[in-house]
Structure formats: C-alpha cells, structure tokens
Design a protein around this motif. Structure first.
Motif, mmCIF file in Angstrom:
data_model
loop_
_atom_site.group_PDB
_atom_site.id
_atom_site.type_symbol
_atom_site.label_atom_id
_atom_site.label_comp_id
_atom_site.label_asym_id
_atom_site.label_seq_id
_atom_site.Cartn_x
_atom_site.Cartn_y
_atom_site.Cartn_z
ATOM 1 N N HIS A 159 -5.729 13.217 -6.891
ATOM 2 C CA HIS A 159 -5.164 12.530 -7.936
ATOM 3 C C HIS A 159 -3.763 12.029 -8.602
ATOM 4 N N ASP A 160 -3.704 11.757 -7.606
ATOM 5 C CA ASP A 160 -1.987 11.294 -7.772
ATOM 6 C C ASP A 160 -1.869 9.939 -6.834
ATOM 7 N N GLY A 161 -2.602 10.107 -5.641
ATOM 8 C CA GLY A 161 -3.273 8.177 -4.549
ATOM 9 C C GLY A 161 -3.889 8.090 -4.090
ATOM 10 N N VAL A 162 -4.008 7.330 -2.834
ATOM 11 C CA VAL A 162 -4.338 7.296 -2.017
ATOM 12 C C VAL A 162 -3.253 6.603 -0.991
ATOM 13 N N TYR A 163 -3.198 7.955 -0.191
ATOM 14 C CA TYR A 163 -2.454 7.525 1.162
ATOM 15 C C TYR A 163 -2.799 7.292 2.470
ATOM 16 N N PRO A 164 -2.537 6.213 3.050
ATOM 17 C CA PRO A 164 -3.398 5.434 4.900
ATOM 18 C C PRO A 164 -2.551 6.788 5.512
ATOM 19 N N LEU A 165 -3.260 7.430 6.265
ATOM 20 C CA LEU A 165 -1.762 8.198 7.355
ATOM 21 C C LEU A 165 -2.050 6.766 9.069
ATOM 22 N N GLU A 166 -3.209 6.813 9.159
ATOM 23 C CA GLU A 166 -3.537 5.511 10.809
ATOM 24 C C GLU A 166 -4.455 4.625 10.751
ATOM 25 N N PHE A 167 -4.135 4.358 11.450
ATOM 26 C CA PHE A 167 -4.913 2.894 11.696
ATOM 27 C C PHE A 167 -5.887 2.989 13.158
ATOM 28 N N THR A 168 -7.534 2.740 13.089
ATOM 29 C CA THR A 168 -8.310 2.639 13.384
ATOM 30 C C THR A 168 -8.958 1.657 14.273
ATOM 31 N N PRO A 169 -7.640 0.484 14.856
ATOM 32 C CA PRO A 169 -8.089 -0.876 14.655
ATOM 33 C C PRO A 169 -9.554 -1.158 15.713
ATOM 34 N N ARG A 170 -10.937 -0.345 16.030
ATOM 35 C CA ARG A 170 -11.431 -0.790 16.818
ATOM 36 C C ARG A 170 -13.301 0.137 15.873
ATOM 37 N N PHE A 171 -13.258 0.364 17.431
ATOM 38 C CA PHE A 171 -14.473 1.065 16.921
ATOM 39 C C PHE A 171 -14.143 2.677 16.456
ATOM 40 N N GLY A 172 -14.711 4.047 16.102
ATOM 41 C CA GLY A 172 -14.641 4.809 16.157
ATOM 42 C C GLY A 172 -15.731 6.255 16.996
ATOM 43 N N TYR A 173 -15.380 6.705 17.165
ATOM 44 C CA TYR A 173 -16.423 7.569 18.362
ATOM 45 C C TYR A 173 -16.436 8.829 17.519
ATOM 46 N N ILE A 186 0.455 -0.974 -0.122
ATOM 47 C CA ILE A 186 0.469 0.169 -0.060
ATOM 48 C C ILE A 186 1.008 1.248 0.028
ATOM 49 N N ASP A 187 0.463 2.246 -0.774
ATOM 50 C CA ASP A 187 0.914 3.447 -1.026
ATOM 51 C C ASP A 187 1.207 4.047 0.285
ATOM 52 N N VAL A 188 2.699 4.466 0.798
ATOM 53 C CA VAL A 188 2.576 5.261 2.042
ATOM 54 C C VAL A 188 3.524 6.784 1.649
ATOM 55 N N LEU A 189 2.647 7.574 2.430
ATOM 56 C CA LEU A 189 4.070 8.807 1.927
ATOM 57 C C LEU A 189 5.167 9.060 3.238
ATOM 58 N N PRO A 190 6.124 9.424 2.613
ATOM 59 C CA PRO A 190 7.528 9.831 3.249
ATOM 60 C C PRO A 190 7.358 9.723 5.089
ATOM 61 N N HIS A 191 8.426 8.849 6.043
ATOM 62 C CA HIS A 191 8.022 9.131 7.626
ATOM 63 C C HIS A 191 8.792 8.733 8.156
ATOM 64 N N LYS A 192 9.152 9.508 9.044
ATOM 65 C CA LYS A 192 10.580 8.545 9.873
ATOM 66 C C LYS A 192 10.359 8.701 11.435
ATOM 67 N N TYR A 219 -14.201 -3.441 13.538
ATOM 68 C CA TYR A 219 -14.001 -2.514 13.079
ATOM 69 C C TYR A 219 -12.861 -2.142 12.545
ATOM 70 N N MET A 220 -12.640 -2.237 10.771
ATOM 71 C CA MET A 220 -11.192 -1.444 11.418
ATOM 72 C C MET A 220 -11.267 -0.081 9.919
ATOM 73 N N ASP A 221 -10.292 0.949 10.386
ATOM 74 C CA ASP A 221 -10.794 1.764 9.500
ATOM 75 C C ASP A 221 -8.811 2.724 8.993
ATOM 76 N N LEU A 222 -9.029 2.821 8.153
ATOM 77 C CA LEU A 222 -8.356 3.985 7.746
ATOM 78 C C LEU A 222 -8.655 5.534 7.168
ATOM 79 N N ASN A 223 -7.670 6.342 7.890
ATOM 80 C CA ASN A 223 -7.871 7.842 8.140
ATOM 81 C C ASN A 223 -6.723 8.057 6.522
ATOM 82 N N CYS A 224 -7.089 7.938 5.545
ATOM 83 C CA CYS A 224 -6.050 8.413 4.206
ATOM 84 C C CYS A 224 -6.078 10.241 3.747
ATOM 85 N N ILE A 225 -5.347 10.673 2.981
ATOM 86 C CA ILE A 225 -5.531 11.605 2.063
ATOM 87 C C ILE A 225 -5.541 11.089 0.776
ATOM 88 N N VAL A 226 -6.057 12.119 -0.082
ATOM 89 C CA VAL A 226 -6.673 11.801 -1.202
ATOM 90 C C VAL A 226 -6.320 12.379 -2.166
#
Length: 440
Positions: free
Chosen positions: A264-278, A107-113, A255-262
């Motif tokens: 025209h170049d692509g879809v980039y997941p930012l963080e997981f929420t492996p639970r219910f979101g509130y 899966i495509d991800v943004l550069p990070h450190k 429930y599994m959720d992925l917050n992303c930045i979308v």
C-alpha cells in the motif's frame, strides 16, 4: 522469412519451433555442447551461428552474459536483431548497478548495500539490524537457491546463512547484495520494446520460484507462472515507463521485465530481466493472437506489431525430473536422461514424428526435449522438461485447464507444483486492485 535463433543453454527451442510451425525457415544454435541435443528433430540445428547471420532475415538471442554485446554488434551492421546490449546485460548481471539505474531514473528502490566480503556484511547487519534478503551478483546468481529471504527482524538468520555461504561458496560468490526485505505482493511487470518505445499491452506475471507447493523448499529458476495482460497500468507507469528514453538511447530490442514488491506504500523493483523469462514467454506465446514470428520481425525493425492477446488469465506449470533444481549427473542419468515422453490423449498410432511435431497436445511447450525415431525424449542435463499452459476467463479456469493438460503427460518420476495461480485467487489479485495498481 529466415530466422536464426541463438542460445547459450538451449532455452529458446520452443520459440524456434513455433516460428517454424508458422511457416518460416528456422536455424537454431546452442553454444553449450552439453545441451546441443535439445530440440533435435524439431528444428534445423547449426553449430556456429556467426556463419548464418547473412542468411537470416531476423536474428533472435535468448540470454545475457555476453549475448547483448553480440546483438549490439550485429545491429550496428544493419542486421535485424531481437536482443540486448552490453548495458542491458549489466542491468541483470550486476544487481547493484541495476538498482542505481532505477534510482537515477526516479524510481523508488528498497535500501540495499553491495559487499565483496562476508565478514564486512555480517558486521554491517549487526550494526543495522533488520530483515534482509541475500542476492548474489554475477554468474553465480543463476544458482537461484542461493537467494535467501530472511525472516528475523534483527537479521540473525541472514548472518547465519552468510557464514554458511562463506564456508561453502566463498570462492564462487565474489559480490552480493544485502537488500532490506519488504512485505507485500511479489509481482513482475513487462512489455516488448522495439528499439524506440514499449509496444503492445503490459504483462503482469507472478513467479513461483520455490520447489514445493506453499512456497516451500529451495529456490529454483522457476516452477511455474501465472499472468494476465493489461493496459499501461500504474505499476507500468512507476517502473518501465521512466526507463523508456534510456532503453531507446541503447537501441534495446526485446522483452523487458521488472520483478517488484508492491504494497500500500508503493512499488519497489527488485531485479531486471532484460530478456525473455522462462516460462513466462511460453504463456505469452499461448495468449498471443498475433503470430510470435511477426512480433519478432517487427520489433527488430523498429515497428509496432500491434500485438493482440486473449483476454483473461494464463497459468504455466513446469514439469521436471530429478535432479532439478540441483546438478547431479549420476541422478540425471538414472532418472531423466533419454526418458520417453507420452500423452494419454495421443494413442500409439499417432506417435509419428511428423504427426506430433505438427499436432502436439495443446498447451505443451517443450524445454529440454528432443525427438528421435518418432519418440519425444528428455534431452539436456537439467531435468527441466516442459511447461504446460492453460488459459481462461478467470484464474480458476486457467488453473483447471493447465492441470488437466498436466494430467495428460506420461513421464515417469515427473514432479511439479500444484498451486500455480492460487496466490491470485487467495487474495493477491484483490490487493492489487484495491491499491489501484492495475488501473489503466
């Protein structure tokens, strides 16, 4: 059936209440003593959840930070459980680990450190100037206002914030991630997982994290959410679908959720929420035509509940009191603690515990609320009182319904954002359709 709900800070009370209202026996445990009065009067409460696992047909956990381990152990004993694993807990708690897992899945991800030293991070940004985002990891990531999105192309504003954090939070922020900022539409994609596969439709939701309208002010956990349901669209295929085999190996249920930045170049997941979101789960409750109790019972047993949902859009508005999103016991005591909650549409003659528990105003989902002496009151310590939801064939209609219901709430000193869902109307929906990401 018998349902046992387990929470650290009292987040899952509305779900427990809804399941009880669907005709099931419910017991609810809140581990944090400061939050234990939440949902008093709504459901039966217990102190030690482990004493009730044999009674329960289904156990439902609401959070991470160790609960995944408990869920995993119960599942190994043959108990039907909705909850994570130690692995899925780590996906959320350790941002760097989550990004590595995404990359390993193709899966495509943004550069990070990742950094553990503020001075090293400052020096690295100076050597690699760009616009960045600061994301703390570990327990401190729950302090949402610490997430900082830089605006300067040379990273100078991020450097200033890092130096400030070093002075004020240096002893608490042990690890943090510096991620390159990407412009586009921030959107989350999620679905239920039954231990073997994703089931049901896909939830596309838009979080509104800043305190004030116009996305201004400190970050909060959430001030409101707008959402819609789709088939397994392009965002899903680029993010959740490649994770299916890994989650199946883990036996994850929930429930599994992925917050992303979308863009025209692509879809980039930012963080997981492996639970219910509130409050996302409250909007999901509102839209589900399938009883939420059946969803929990079926996915905990590896079945497909055949989730049916209403077409259109949903909007959820969080109603809060001081000092949210900050922690200040004195302010909470003066402005929020034990405050009475009323509704214009419910005359005093209807203010009985039995009537309101069974006939609550439409779209009202309780958060830090209790019911004592036939009166709903604010409970807990946070000032997050309720989420009010609305549905419609369009986002505009859903907004109108939600805010009409918010106007019905009688609660002194309450505040909320009045722009939930506007981003979709003002162009984000058109962009996602134009880029083809919502195509089934």
């Amino acid at each position: 059936m018998n349902f046992l709900f387990v929470s650290i800070d009292g987040l899952i009370g509305d779900l427990a209440w809804r399941v009880r209202n669907e005709g099931h026996d419910v017991r609810y445990c809140i581990e944090n003593e400061d939050e234990r009065e939440i949902t008093d009067g709504f459901v039966e409460k217990v102190v030690d959840w482990e004493e009730h696992t044999e009674w329960a047909d289904t156990v439902v956990f609401d959070d991470v930070f160790g609960q995944g381990t408990h869920a995993e152990e119960l599942r190994a004993e043959g108990v039907a459980v909705v909850g994570g694993t130690a692995y899925t807990d780590r996906l959320e708690e350790d941002r760097n680990f989550g990004q590595r897992e995404l990359k390993d899945a193709g899966i495509d991800v943004l550069p990070h450190k990742e950094f553990t030293d503020f001075d090293a991070a400052v020096e690295w940004i100076r050597e690699n100037p760009d616009a960045y985002v600061i994301k703390p990891s570990g327990n401190v990531q729950n302090v949402k206002r610490l997430v900082f999105v830089g605006e300067e192309d040379d990273g100078s504003d991020v450097i200033r914030i890092l130096k400030s954090y070093q002075r004020s939070w240096g002893d608490k922020i042990e690890r943090f991630e510096i991620q390159r900022r990407a412009d586009g539409v921030e959107v989350a994609v999620g679905a239920f997982f039954n231990g073997e596969e994703f089931v049901g439709p896909v939830c596309i939701n838009f979080e509104h994290k800043r305190l004030f309208p116009g996305n201004v002010g400190p970050s909060t956990g959430e001030m409101g959410t707008s959402m819609t349901w789709t088939g397994k669209n392009d965002i899903y295929r680029r993010t959740l679908e490649p994770l299916e085999s890994t989650l199946a190996d883990e036996g994850y249920v929930g429930y599994m959720d992925l917050n992303c930045i979308v863009n025209h170049d692509g879809v980039y997941p930012l963080e997981f929420t492996p639970r219910f979101g509130y409050p996302t789960i409250f909007l999901m409750e509102e839209a589900m035509e399938t009883p939420i109790s059946r969803v929990f019972a079926d996915i905990a047993r590896g079945d497909d509940p055949g989730i049916e949902v209403s077409a259109g859009f949903q909007v959820g508005v969080r109603v809060c009191l001081p000092p949210f999103p900050f922690t200040d016991p004195q302010t909470f005591s003066e402005f929020a603690s034990n405050a009475p909650i009323g509704f214009e549409s419910k005359p005093p003659s209807e203010w009985t515990e039995r009537h309101l528990l069974e006939n609550a105003p439409e779209g009202v989902h309780i958060e830090d609320v209790k019911c004592t002496n036939d009166q709903w009151r604010v409970a807990g310590t946070s000032g997050v009182v309720m989420t009010v939801t609305g549905m419609g064939e369009t986002m505009v209609e859903a907004r109108e319904v939600a805010y009409r219901r918010v106007d019905d709430v009688l609660l002194p000193n309450m505040y909320y954002r009045d722009d939930i869902g506007e981003r979709w109307v003002e162009g984000e929906g058109d962009k996602l359709h134009t880029w083809g990401y919502l195509r089934d």
